[in-house]
Design a protein around this motif. Structure first.
Motif, mmCIF file in Angstrom:
data_model
loop_
_atom_site.group_PDB
_atom_site.id
_atom_site.type_symbol
_atom_site.label_atom_id
_atom_site.label_comp_id
_atom_site.label_asym_id
_atom_site.label_seq_id
_atom_site.Cartn_x
_atom_site.Cartn_y
_atom_site.Cartn_z
ATOM 1 N N VAL A 490 0.846 -1.188 0.000
ATOM 2 C CA VAL A 490 0.000 0.000 0.000
ATOM 3 C C VAL A 490 0.882 1.238 0.000
ATOM 4 O O VAL A 490 1.867 1.319 0.735
ATOM 5 C CB VAL A 490 -0.965 -0.003 1.212
ATOM 6 N N ALA A 491 0.550 2.175 -0.871
ATOM 7 C CA ALA A 491 1.186 3.492 -0.892
ATOM 8 C C ALA A 491 0.055 4.522 -0.960
ATOM 9 O O ALA A 491 -1.127 4.175 -0.906
ATOM 10 C CB ALA A 491 2.136 3.619 -2.078
ATOM 11 N N HIS A 492 0.407 5.791 -1.083
ATOM 12 C CA HIS A 492 -0.609 6.839 -1.125
ATOM 13 C C HIS A 492 -0.243 7.913 -2.141
ATOM 14 O O HIS A 492 0.937 8.206 -2.359
ATOM 15 C CB HIS A 492 -0.786 7.486 0.257
ATOM 16 N N LEU A 493 -1.287 8.476 -2.753
ATOM 17 C CA LEU A 493 -1.162 9.657 -3.598
ATOM 18 C C LEU A 493 -1.566 10.846 -2.737
ATOM 19 O O LEU A 493 -2.694 10.882 -2.230
ATOM 20 C CB LEU A 493 -2.080 9.531 -4.814
ATOM 21 N N MET A 494 -0.651 11.790 -2.563
ATOM 22 C CA MET A 494 -0.886 12.892 -1.629
ATOM 23 C C MET A 494 -0.780 14.231 -2.346
ATOM 24 O O MET A 494 0.210 14.506 -3.022
ATOM 25 C CB MET A 494 0.113 12.844 -0.472
ATOM 26 N N TYR A 495 -1.805 15.043 -2.181
ATOM 27 C CA TYR A 495 -1.834 16.371 -2.772
ATOM 28 C C TYR A 495 -1.210 17.387 -1.820
ATOM 29 O O TYR A 495 -1.358 17.295 -0.589
ATOM 30 C CB TYR A 495 -3.266 16.787 -3.063
ATOM 31 N N GLU A 496 -0.546 18.348 -2.439
ATOM 32 C CA GLU A 496 0.077 19.417 -1.668
ATOM 33 C C GLU A 496 -0.960 20.136 -0.807
ATOM 34 O O GLU A 496 -2.046 20.494 -1.272
ATOM 35 C CB GLU A 496 0.730 20.417 -2.620
ATOM 36 N N GLY A 497 -0.614 20.304 0.468
ATOM 37 C CA GLY A 497 -1.436 21.115 1.358
ATOM 38 C C GLY A 497 -2.652 20.431 1.924
ATOM 39 O O GLY A 497 -3.438 21.068 2.624
ATOM 40 N N VAL A 498 -2.853 19.137 1.646
ATOM 41 C CA VAL A 498 -3.998 18.420 2.204
ATOM 42 C C VAL A 498 -3.541 17.640 3.434
ATOM 43 O O VAL A 498 -2.527 16.940 3.394
ATOM 44 C CB VAL A 498 -4.628 17.466 1.176
ATOM 45 N N THR A 499 -4.268 17.769 4.505
ATOM 46 C CA THR A 499 -3.917 17.118 5.768
ATOM 47 C C THR A 499 -5.103 16.308 6.276
ATOM 48 O O THR A 499 -6.217 16.418 5.760
ATOM 49 C CB THR A 499 -3.532 18.162 6.838
ATOM 50 N N THR A 500 -4.829 15.508 7.282
ATOM 51 C CA THR A 500 -5.900 14.718 7.891
ATOM 52 C C THR A 500 -5.767 14.746 9.411
ATOM 53 O O THR A 500 -4.653 14.629 9.935
ATOM 54 C CB THR A 500 -5.882 13.261 7.401
ATOM 55 N N PRO A 501 -6.881 14.873 10.127
ATOM 56 C CA PRO A 501 -6.828 14.786 11.581
ATOM 57 C C PRO A 501 -6.930 13.349 12.079
ATOM 58 O O PRO A 501 -6.818 13.101 13.276
ATOM 59 C CB PRO A 501 -8.067 15.583 12.018
ATOM 60 N N TYR A 502 -7.121 12.397 11.160
ATOM 61 C CA TYR A 502 -7.398 11.019 11.576
ATOM 62 C C TYR A 502 -6.109 10.218 11.665
ATOM 63 O O TYR A 502 -5.156 10.457 10.933
ATOM 64 C CB TYR A 502 -8.383 10.367 10.596
ATOM 65 N N ARG A 503 -6.109 9.266 12.564
ATOM 66 C CA ARG A 503 -4.927 8.457 12.809
ATOM 67 C C ARG A 503 -5.319 6.992 12.900
ATOM 68 O O ARG A 503 -6.466 6.651 13.182
ATOM 69 C CB ARG A 503 -4.222 8.906 14.092
ATOM 70 N N ALA A 504 -4.346 6.152 12.631
ATOM 71 C CA ALA A 504 -4.535 4.717 12.752
ATOM 72 C C ALA A 504 -3.554 4.184 13.791
ATOM 73 O O ALA A 504 -2.716 4.915 14.309
ATOM 74 C CB ALA A 504 -4.323 4.038 11.399
ATOM 75 N N GLY A 505 -3.656 2.906 14.103
ATOM 76 C CA GLY A 505 -2.757 2.299 15.079
ATOM 77 C C GLY A 505 -3.532 1.602 16.176
ATOM 78 O O GLY A 505 -4.755 1.743 16.315
ATOM 79 N N ALA A 506 -2.791 0.849 16.989
ATOM 80 C CA ALA A 506 -3.424 0.030 18.027
ATOM 81 C C ALA A 506 -4.172 0.857 19.066
ATOM 82 O O ALA A 506 -5.102 0.347 19.702
ATOM 83 C CB ALA A 506 -2.360 -0.832 18.714
ATOM 84 N N ASP A 507 -3.773 2.112 19.246
ATOM 85 C CA ASP A 507 -4.439 2.961 20.231
ATOM 86 C C ASP A 507 -5.626 3.714 19.645
ATOM 87 O O ASP A 507 -6.177 4.605 20.302
ATOM 88 C CB ASP A 507 -3.434 3.957 20.826
ATOM 89 N N THR A 508 -5.992 3.408 18.415
ATOM 90 C CA THR A 508 -7.154 4.021 17.773
ATOM 91 C C THR A 508 -8.111 2.910 17.337
ATOM 92 O O THR A 508 -7.741 1.737 17.332
ATOM 93 C CB THR A 508 -6.731 4.825 16.518
ATOM 94 N N PRO A 509 -9.328 3.267 16.938
ATOM 95 C CA PRO A 509 -10.239 2.238 16.431
ATOM 96 C C PRO A 509 -10.005 1.901 14.963
ATOM 97 O O PRO A 509 -10.714 1.053 14.402
ATOM 98 C CB PRO A 509 -11.613 2.890 16.613
ATOM 99 N N ASN A 510 -9.015 2.545 14.326
ATOM 100 C CA ASN A 510 -8.920 2.513 12.866
ATOM 101 C C ASN A 510 -7.900 1.497 12.352
ATOM 102 O O ASN A 510 -6.739 1.493 12.769
ATOM 103 C CB ASN A 510 -8.560 3.905 12.339
ATOM 104 N N ASP A 511 -8.347 0.660 11.426
ATOM 105 C CA ASP A 511 -7.495 -0.314 10.750
ATOM 106 C C ASP A 511 -7.877 -0.313 9.275
ATOM 107 O O ASP A 511 -8.705 -1.104 8.824
ATOM 108 C CB ASP A 511 -7.683 -1.705 11.350
ATOM 109 N N PRO A 512 -7.294 0.604 8.464
ATOM 110 C CA PRO A 512 -7.743 0.773 7.077
ATOM 111 C C PRO A 512 -7.445 -0.416 6.184
ATOM 112 O O PRO A 512 -8.014 -0.527 5.099
ATOM 113 C CB PRO A 512 -6.965 2.008 6.611
ATOM 114 N N GLU A 513 -6.545 -1.314 6.605
ATOM 115 C CA GLU A 513 -6.188 -2.437 5.742
ATOM 116 C C GLU A 513 -7.152 -3.597 5.932
ATOM 117 O O GLU A 513 -6.980 -4.648 5.394
ATOM 118 C CB GLU A 513 -4.745 -2.891 6.019
#
Length: 513
Positions: A490-513
């Motif tokens: 997995v990689a990402h296409l990232m546009y200049e100046g776009v940010t995200t407040p969301y995070r992943a990891g064991a200490d979060t509920p998020n597992d995008p894979e």
């Protein structure tokens, strides 16, 4: 030599005396020290790679890997600080909530359910069924979907596969939103300007949840036509439940009533993780690929159409006919011919349809003058991912998270070369964009423009593709064999100046894979 009595003959050399005890001790110490140094030399790099692969308890996708500017003007001098920068948040890249032409509520549950064909499966449902309800809209309409999580323990999201929605509605946990936990809800709202066959599925613990049934069809028809279901326009979502192939949840054959001579469009969608072939003993045409119409589709006889994982192919047949799907079939009307064996040849989409030059007049941009050129070279080698040793996928020689972030500015023309030397086929899927295939193994496209969002890249194969960076956001570019992103592909296409407040990891509920 020794005499017959074992004694050394007179005049022989005396036996060597053992070294003094201090010398023997020093030698043992040196041997021990040398062994320790050798072990450190061997094990230290392994320990370093192991430690480097350990994920933080919480992390931002914008801080992973390294920026790749594709040979263009550098997008950002200090990409490592991107997650803390100002700029446009992904939350700003979405429509505000409000009325919609198509308004749907989907309630996700973890449950045991009986499929339309009688098979009982334990997995997930949307509104009590799997596949989930079909969503249909007319080009230009606004769709609003309220996702409610009744009791799916690890949370859910919905990704609109193939629809180039605004980034805030992309539905990727930890990137564009938080996973919707039990008792929670999230509203997606977007305008559909693309016509074609699409589908939706969870992008939270995606391998498990999609296999378990969290997906459904989405169809957009042209302006001036009706979005109401029609017997001449049918969806065919192919899915393996517990190893059994189904079409729209029906094991075996899906019957489509049709009068003789009726022309029927069958929207074949591959919801699984590997390539699938569709064919018919009767002539058929490939009307569209991944939601984009083919120019001048010609009749296909004696060849199969390969549908990549996540991909769609709209096939046109005249009743009565059978579309074989490798263990299942769509039976249109009442054909008398038996099931046809799989053809040995495959429709080559690189040359199918009306020959069309891939230039500015056709595409709206010139792929010969890109602002950025990227390599996406897929390989495989031993190493660690998330602290676990194994044989993992690599991108441009690096192992996750040491993978490229493809940096772009809005309006850039982008060329990308995707190559694969990993030993397996990979269905590559770029979120938020459609790309045109320029060449395969250096051989230029000669048919209708082959637009796609999901592309099979077999081992030993290279594809050149191009697209315009016209949809700002942070977009996944990953393998749609859904077990592979968790293994580093997995990689990402990232546009200049776009940010995200969301995070992943064991200490979060998020597992995008």
């Amino acid at each position: 030599m020794l005499g017959t009595d074992g004694a050394r003959p007179s005049g022989g050399l005396p036996p060597l005396a053992p070294p003094p005890a201090p010398v023997r001790t020093r030698r043992r110490r040196w041997r021990t020290l040398a062994a320790v140094v050798a072990a450190v030399v061997v094990l230290a790099p392994i320990a370093w790679f192991w430690a480097a692969s350990l994920p933080a308890g919480t992390w931002s996708v914008t801080d992973m890997g390294y920026p790749d500017d594709g040979g263009g003007t550098p997008v950002m001098a200090d990409h490592g600080s991107m997650s803390g920068m100002g700029g446009r948040s992904v939350d700003s890249l979405r429509l505000p909530d409000g009325p919609a032409d198509v308004d749907v509520t989907l309630v996700a549950r973890a449950q045991t359910v009986r499929l339309a064909g009688g098979q009982v499966v334990t997995g997930y449902t949307l509104n009590g069924v799997t596949p989930g309800p079909e969503i249909r809209a007319v080009q230009g309409q606004t769709i609003r979907v309220r996702l409610v999580n009744a009791d799916v323990p690890r949370g859910v999201t919905l990704h609109w596969h193939g629809l180039d929605v605004p980034n805030g509605d992309d539905g990727v946990a930890g990137v564009t939103q938080d996973a919707v936990l039990p008792g929670g809800q999230f509203v997606y709202r977007f305008r559909v300007d693309q016509v074609g066959s699409f589908w939706y599925h969870s992008h939270q613990v995606a391998d498990e949840q999609v296999r378990g049934g969290l997906f459904g069809p989405l169809v957009v028809v042209p302006r001036g036509t009706s979005a109401a279901p029609s017997p001449t326009d049918v969806t065919a979502l192919v899915h393996l439940y517990d190893g059994r192939r189904t079409v729209d949840g029906v094991g075996g054959d899906l019957a489509v009533p049709a009068a003789p001579g009726s022309v029927v469009r069958v929207r074949v969608t591959n919801t699984d993780s590997g390539p699938m072939r569709a064919w018919s003993s009767a002539p058929y045409r490939v009307l569209a690929v991944d939601g984009t119409d083919v120019r001048g589709p010609t009749p296909v006889i004696g060849a199969a159409t390969q549908v990549t994982a996540g991909g769609r192919a709209d096939l046109e047949v005249t009743a009565p006919a059978r579309i074989e799907l490798g263990g299942s079939a769509v039976v249109v009307g009442s054909p008398t011919a038996p099931a046809a064996p799989a053809p040995s040849t495959v429709v080559d989409l690189l040359g199918y349809g009306t020959p069309t030059p891939l230039d500015r007049a056709t595409l709206g941009f010139d792929p010969a003058t890109p602002a950025r050129v990227f390599d996406y070279a897929i390989g495989r080698r031993p190493g660690f991912v998330n602290g676990v040793p194994g044989l993992y996928w690599t991108i441009n020689g690096g192992m996750y998270p040491d993978v490229p972030m493809f940096m772009v500015r809005e309006g850039d023309v982008v060329r990308m070369r995707i190559s694969n030397t990993s030993g397996e086929v990979h269905p590559m899927h770029l979120h938020g964009h459609h790309a045109v295939v320029l060449a395969r193994n250096g051989v230029p496209a000669t048919g209708s423009p082959w637009w796609m969002d999901s592309l099979d890249v077999p081992d030993g194969t290279t594809f050149d593709i191009a697209f315009v960076a016209d949809n700002p956001g942070i977009w996944m570019d990953h393998c749609h064999n859904l077990a592979h992103p968790a293994q580093g592909l997995v990689a990402h296409l990232m546009y200049e100046g776009v940010t995200t407040p969301y995070r992943a990891g064991a200490d979060t509920p998020n597992d995008p894979e």
